[in-house]
Design an enzyme around this catalytic site. Sequence first.
Site, mmCIF file in Angstrom:
data_model
loop_
_atom_site.group_PDB
_atom_site.id
_atom_site.type_symbol
_atom_site.label_atom_id
_atom_site.label_comp_id
_atom_site.label_asym_id
_atom_site.label_seq_id
_atom_site.Cartn_x
_atom_site.Cartn_y
_atom_site.Cartn_z
ATOM 1 C CE1 TYR A 34 -3.324 2.911 0.920
ATOM 2 C CE2 TYR A 34 -2.029 3.197 2.921
ATOM 3 C CZ TYR A 34 -3.012 3.637 2.063
ATOM 4 O OH TYR A 34 -3.681 4.811 2.325
ATOM 5 C CG PHE A 57 -9.136 -0.418 20.456
ATOM 6 C CD1 PHE A 57 -8.801 -1.762 20.389
ATOM 7 C CD2 PHE A 57 -8.106 0.507 20.577
ATOM 8 C CE1 PHE A 57 -7.485 -2.187 20.438
ATOM 9 C CE2 PHE A 57 -6.780 0.093 20.632
ATOM 10 C CZ PHE A 57 -6.465 -1.255 20.558
ATOM 11 C CB VAL A 91 -1.295 -5.631 16.472
ATOM 12 C CG1 VAL A 91 -0.258 -6.251 15.542
ATOM 13 C CG2 VAL A 91 -2.697 -6.016 16.018
ATOM 14 N N GLY A 126 1.716 -5.989 21.172
ATOM 15 C CA GLY A 126 1.827 -5.255 22.427
ATOM 16 C C GLY A 126 1.350 -3.820 22.397
ATOM 17 N N GLY A 127 0.989 -3.313 21.210
ATOM 18 C CA GLY A 127 0.480 -1.941 21.124
ATOM 19 C C GLY A 127 1.513 -0.875 21.414
ATOM 20 C CG ASP A 132 2.036 -0.810 11.924
ATOM 21 O OD1 ASP A 132 1.932 0.021 10.996
ATOM 22 O OD2 ASP A 132 1.271 -0.822 12.901
ATOM 23 C CB SER A 133 4.717 3.090 10.665
ATOM 24 O OG SER A 133 4.492 3.047 9.285
ATOM 25 C CG ASP A 134 9.172 2.907 14.385
ATOM 26 O OD1 ASP A 134 8.999 3.167 13.184
ATOM 27 O OD2 ASP A 134 10.118 3.388 15.041
#
Length: 363
Positions: free
Chosen positions: A162, A214, A227, A229-230, A314-316
């Site tokens: 994406y 959520f 995901v 640990g969030g 994912d982006s941190d």
Amino acid sequence: MRILSLGAAGFIGSHLTDRLLKEGHHVTGLDLQADKLTDYLTHPNFTFLRQDIRSPESNLDRLIQESDLVIDLIAYANPGLYLRIPLEVFRLNFTENLKIAEACVRHNKRLIQFSTCEVYGRTAASLKNAQLLNPEDPIHATFSEDTSEFILGPVSKHRWIYSCAKQLLERVLHAYGLEHGFNYTIIRPFNFIGPKIDYLPQQAADIPRVFSFFMGSLLTGAPMKLVNGGTNRRCYTYIDDAVECCYRIVENPGAVCDRQIFNIGSPHNEVSIRQMAELMRNIYAEKFRENPAVPLPEIVSVSGEEFYGEGYDDSDRRIPDITKARTLLGWEPVWGTRDTFERTMEYYVNEQCEAMTSSLAGR
């Protein structure tokens, strides 16, 4: 102006349509459905077309030719889809959107192209061999439109398809600007949120974005799943702030937006996904829970592969540098984090109450 809005019935598109009509513009909105546009279908300055731009029967070229401005919001913007149908994500976000851009080039029409903050990818602090004096310094996660590097994951992490599709589209628009003088403006949204952002999990065919997941948990009691640990962090932007900036880009005072890229986001509204879950749970307990004896949903951690599937990444962290929007457009976000979530949650709580009332009345 005569404005063609492609993807007008989405979350951003529906709110932007409202603003455009209030400002007196004539809007033609094109989308696959009209659920989020029902309040405008009888408006004298609004025309809705139920069309798929991928269809051979689409009259997209003529619609662009007849417009003064084209706004392109068409996208697959859901991480669950990036893993499940990556080829279709690429085709829609790049190939089909490129057709829109090329029609704008042919007919010399200005294009406002919605991209994504995901083009920035990861921060330097996330790299395994990064040797930063202070990895937590926000400077490592603050992204500028014209100077920041893009850091994406490996090909096997196809969640990045994406981001790549959107990035490639941006580069092609830039090239058309260089070679043909094409007039475009690119918008990179940073986590817009507000009423109508998504369908809730019980209403959606695919995994919704994190707020809606959520919210569904709060309304049903299902676990709030974090995901990995969030720990990832985001800056959430209330839709009213976002639309205000978008509309200033539509107005384009003094042509300051010509061939420019704009971050639109709220740099001071940064929270981790875990903090977001805790904040939403606290707001729900304080403002919306009817029976305090009913326990709040549990917050649990799951792996990305377990939640989304193989190929997830994912982006941190990502913080928008909004210097350009401040300088050229005089724009500043005003909604804080708690108010942003409280107002958005209120919409979904009220929507659920209305649905329950309608269900009881129909018995």
